[in-house]
Design an enzyme around this catalytic site. Structure first.
Site, PDB file in Angstrom:
ATOM      1  NE  ARG A   7       8.712  -6.560  -2.600  1.00 24.21           N
ATOM      2  CZ  ARG A   7       7.508  -6.130  -2.290  1.00 24.21           C
ATOM      3  NH1 ARG A   7       6.592  -6.003  -3.233  1.00 24.21           N
ATOM      4  NH2 ARG A   7       7.199  -5.835  -1.042  1.00 24.21           N
ATOM      5  CE  LYS A  27      -6.232   2.875   4.885  1.00 19.13           C
ATOM      6  NZ  LYS A  27      -7.137   1.815   4.351  1.00 19.13           N
ATOM      7  N   GLY A  78       8.035  -2.380   1.378  1.00 22.20           N
ATOM      8  CA  GLY A  78       8.301  -1.971   0.003  1.00 22.20           C
ATOM      9  C   GLY A  78       8.410  -0.478  -0.186  1.00 22.20           C
ATOM     10  N   GLY A  81       4.762  -6.472   5.139  1.00 17.99           N
ATOM     11  CA  GLY A  81       3.721  -7.136   5.917  1.00 17.99           C
ATOM     12  C   GLY A  81       4.241  -8.343   6.661  1.00 17.99           C
TER      13      GLY A  81
END
Length: 395
Positions: A34, A199, A352, A376
């Site tokens: 990043r 998840k 990420g 996200g």
């Protein structure tokens, strides 16, 4: 959106909202991807004589000063990559920040301390957030939004500061949005999506939206066990979201009705414990022993996934296939990464963890069409949501 070229930056303080949320272990940066992604915008501003003030967050300190979340190691690494000294301010809008910014010359760079040490950055109260935005905006003459990994957050540095200063999108955000448009409009088909991670609940919106857009969806990672359970299979002690079983069954039904191909693993690596040295074996996906937990997709699944990526026109991948940080459970993620490269498709790696896996497993980042810095944010864009940080830059 306006670009850097639309701003007058020579001799002026320019606040750059970057995404420098890198992983740290004992104060050491373990993946500087990043930071590298932020370089083009910073270097372009320096070349045009700007006095660059970088701000970013790290972790979730929740409005408190916590030394383990300090950006000081990031300032040192940023300076190494830029080949120049980066002045580090040990606060965000206090005396240290004002001094650091005030002493910058043309082409110099300063990095402020972690934005999230200030409660106003993430506050849901507009007034509190606005007060902090006023203080942050007072440090600069112009604003460049370049932290794509945070544009889905209605935070002061992302949403409120652009309203207070002349503003533009940085090179990273411009590149990210261009790529995501290729995943939502005029998509080269077949369009394959690979989703992993822990998840199902993290991916509900994007699965729901992609059921009407993708040609095939491949599921791996910890989230796959909720799908296997929804089909009536034993999943042992594997990660499971019982409250999502009904939703998953509905997705499987809708996929079948709409002609979207859902691809699930045919085998998994099942271990006796969540550990690299635990006893583990490859078992059929519908025959996981009750006393074991799945930690990776199996070798036949890796081949299956690669075969379903072959010949695709577009592939979007978000989330590893297993616990890739442990070598016994890295093979599925490695197989999917190689499958993307072999597909000949326009390939986008989002998130990420996926980006870190690509680097950790030794793949050439440049071999993929694009590696996104914001998991996200990418997912919410693909869900069709309005992202506050992009909205602020368009106004």
């Amino acid at each position: 959106m306006r670009t850097i070229d639309d701003l007058d930056v020579a001799g002026r303080q320019v606040l750059v909202r970057a995404d420098l949320n890198v992983p740290l272990e004992d104060g050491r940066i373990t993946d500087d991807g990043r930071i590298r992604a932020a370089l083009p915008t910073i270097m372009r501003l320096r070349s045009r004589g700007a006095r660059v003030v970088v701000c970013a967050h790290l972790g979730r300190p929740k409005g408190a000063v916590k030394p383990e979340f300090s950006l000081e190691p990031v300032a040192a690494r940023l300076g190494e990559l830029l080949g120049t000294r980066v002045v580090f301010a040990d606060d965000v809008v206090g005396g240290s920040a004002r001094t650091a910014v005030g002493e910058l010359g043309d082409g110099d760079v300063a990095l402020l301390e972690n934005l999230r040490f200030e409660a106003g950055e993430t506050s849901k109260d507009d007034a509190e957030r606005g007060k902090f935005a006023d203080e942050l905006a007072a440090l600069a003459d112009a604003y460049v939004g370049d932290g794509f990994g945070a544009v889905h957050r209605k935070h002061a540095s992302v949403f409120d500061v652009p309203a207070r200063l002349p503003h533009a999108a940085g090179e990273l955000i411009d590149a990210e949005v261009s790529v995501l448009r290729r995943l939502t409009a005029d998509v080269a088909r077949p369009y394959a999506v690979v989703l992993g991670g822990s998840k199902v609940s993290d991916k509900l919106g994007v699965i729901d939206n992609l059921l009407g857009k993708a040609d095939r969806i491949l599921i791996g990672g910890g989230m796959v066990f909720t799908f296997l359970k929804a089909q009536g299979h034993e999943v042992g002690r594997s990660l499971l979201e019982e409250d999502q079983l009904g939703t998953v069954r509905d997705y499987l039904r809708r996929a079948e009705e709409s002609g979207v191909e859902f691809v699930l693993p045919v085998d998994v690596v099942a271990a006796t414990a969540f550990a690299a040295d635990a006893e583990h074996d490859v078992v059929a996906a519908d025959a996981i022993p009750a006393d074991r937990l799945g930690l990776d997709i199996g070798p036949e699944s890796g081949k299956l996934f690669a075969s379903r990526l072959a010949g695709a026109g577009t592939v979007f991948w978000n989330g590893p296939m297993g616990v890739f940080e442990m070598e016994p459970y890295a093979h599925g993620t490695r197989a999917v990464a190689q499958g993307l490269l072999d597909s000949g498709a326009f390939t986008v790696v989002g998130g990420g963890d996926s980006a870190a896996a690509v680097r950790r497993l030794g793949f050439d980042e440049n071999a993929f069409s694009h590696i996104s810095t914001g998991g996200g944010a990418s997912l919410e864009y693909l869900e069709g949501k309005t992202l506050p940080g992009l909205q602020a830059l368009e106004d």
